[in-house]
Scaffold this active site. Structure first.
Site, mmCIF file in Angstrom:
data_model
loop_
_atom_site.group_PDB
_atom_site.id
_atom_site.type_symbol
_atom_site.label_atom_id
_atom_site.label_comp_id
_atom_site.label_asym_id
_atom_site.label_seq_id
_atom_site.Cartn_x
_atom_site.Cartn_y
_atom_site.Cartn_z
ATOM 1 C CB ILE A 1 -0.942 0.051 1.229
ATOM 2 C CG1 ILE A 1 -0.125 -0.053 2.524
ATOM 3 C CG2 ILE A 1 -1.992 -1.041 1.152
ATOM 4 C CD1 ILE A 1 -0.948 0.172 3.776
ATOM 5 C CB ILE B 1 5.450 6.192 6.118
ATOM 6 C CG1 ILE B 1 5.469 7.204 7.255
ATOM 7 C CG2 ILE B 1 5.130 4.798 6.660
ATOM 8 C CD1 ILE B 1 4.129 7.363 7.944
ATOM 9 C CE1 TYR B 2 4.676 1.942 -1.402
ATOM 10 C CE2 TYR B 2 6.070 3.573 -2.479
ATOM 11 C CZ TYR B 2 5.402 2.363 -2.509
ATOM 12 O OH TYR B 2 5.470 1.575 -3.622
ATOM 13 C CB SER B 3 10.212 6.191 0.474
ATOM 14 O OG SER B 3 9.422 6.853 -0.490
ATOM 15 C CB SER C 1 7.588 0.489 4.311
ATOM 16 O OG SER C 1 7.013 0.822 3.057
#
Length: 250
Positions: free
Chosen positions: A91, A150-152, A154
């Site tokens: 996600i 946060i996405y990067s 993860s």
């Protein structure tokens, strides 16, 4: 197609749409049998329609250990040993740094990192020698996009993990690599949490840096995934292959 995966058994999570769907379809076209896993049962059923002998449908969520345990159990019962695991489920949400509390961090890391890692851990006893694990990271581990820290992060954790796991599993004859998609036209873009006008402006800005002049297609990632999981890539270990239309060198 070249039947490069003929006779192999593969598992693809997040297989109901976008890159995961394209990978599952490509693997099937290359001769593999595939266990597809996602929350969308109807979409998974469409993959299996007319080729039930080659497709196992398992619905569930990668953040649920019970669901992952069931995926492993049903796949091994149906197909026996496993040759390929692609823990693709992921996600992406735009979360400004000032809103990046523990819950926001746990949400994306839970799917993108922990979910992927636990998927592989569950299948590890069943991956045959000569097998392959392929993680899906992102070009954003190399460039910065506001709101996607946060996405990067993860995915950066997943990239690092895959390199270490490659060294750990090499003695078992299991290759571990990752593919890093660049800007790809998939439903994930519409779900990152930006207003439509802002999303369009970002897309225009990104496209200007792409050498083909357009976003990539899920099939571009699927083709790379099929190669990396085939015997043709038998000497590729612990690598991240970036498929980004030249964005990171522009």
């Amino acid at each position: 197609m070249t039947n490069s995966l003929d006779g192999k058994i593969a598992v693809v999570t997040g297989a109901s749409s976008g890159i995961g769907l394209s990978i599952a379809e490509r693997f099937l076209a290359e001769g593999a049998k595939v266990a597809v896993f996602a929350r969308n049962a109807a979409a998974l059923a469409e993959i299996a329609k007319g080729r039930e002998d080659s497709v196992l449908v398992v619905t569930g969520d990668v953040t649920s250990q019970a669901d992952l345990d069931r995926l492993v159990t049903e796949t091994v019962k149906r197909f026996g040993g496993i040759d390929i695991v692609v823990p693709n489920a992921g996600i992406a949400k735009v979360v400004p740094f000032e809103q990046s509390d523990a819950a926001a961090i746990d949400h994306q890391f839970g799917v993108n990192f922990t979910g992927a890692v636990q998927t592989v851990r569950g299948f590890l006893p069943h991956i045959r020698k000569g097998g392959s694990v392929l993680f899906v990271t992102t070009f954003l581990t190399q460039v910065g996009f506001p709101g996607l820290a946060i996405y990067s992060a993860s995915k950066a954790a997943l990239k690092s993990f895959s390199q270490t796991l490659a060294a750990e599993l090499a003695p078992k004859g299991i290759r571990v690599n990752s593919v890093a998609p660049g800007p790809i036209a998939t439903p994930i873009w519409g779900g990152i949490g930006l207003p439509a006008d802002v999303l369009q402006a970002v897309a225009t800005q990104v496209t200007a840096r792409l050498m083909p002049g357009a976003f990539g297609e899920p099939g571009d990632i699927a083709a790379t995934a099929a190669f990396l999981c085939s015997d043709g890539a038998k000497n590729i270990w612990g690598q991240e292959i970036v498929v980004d239309g030249g964005y990171t060198i522009g």
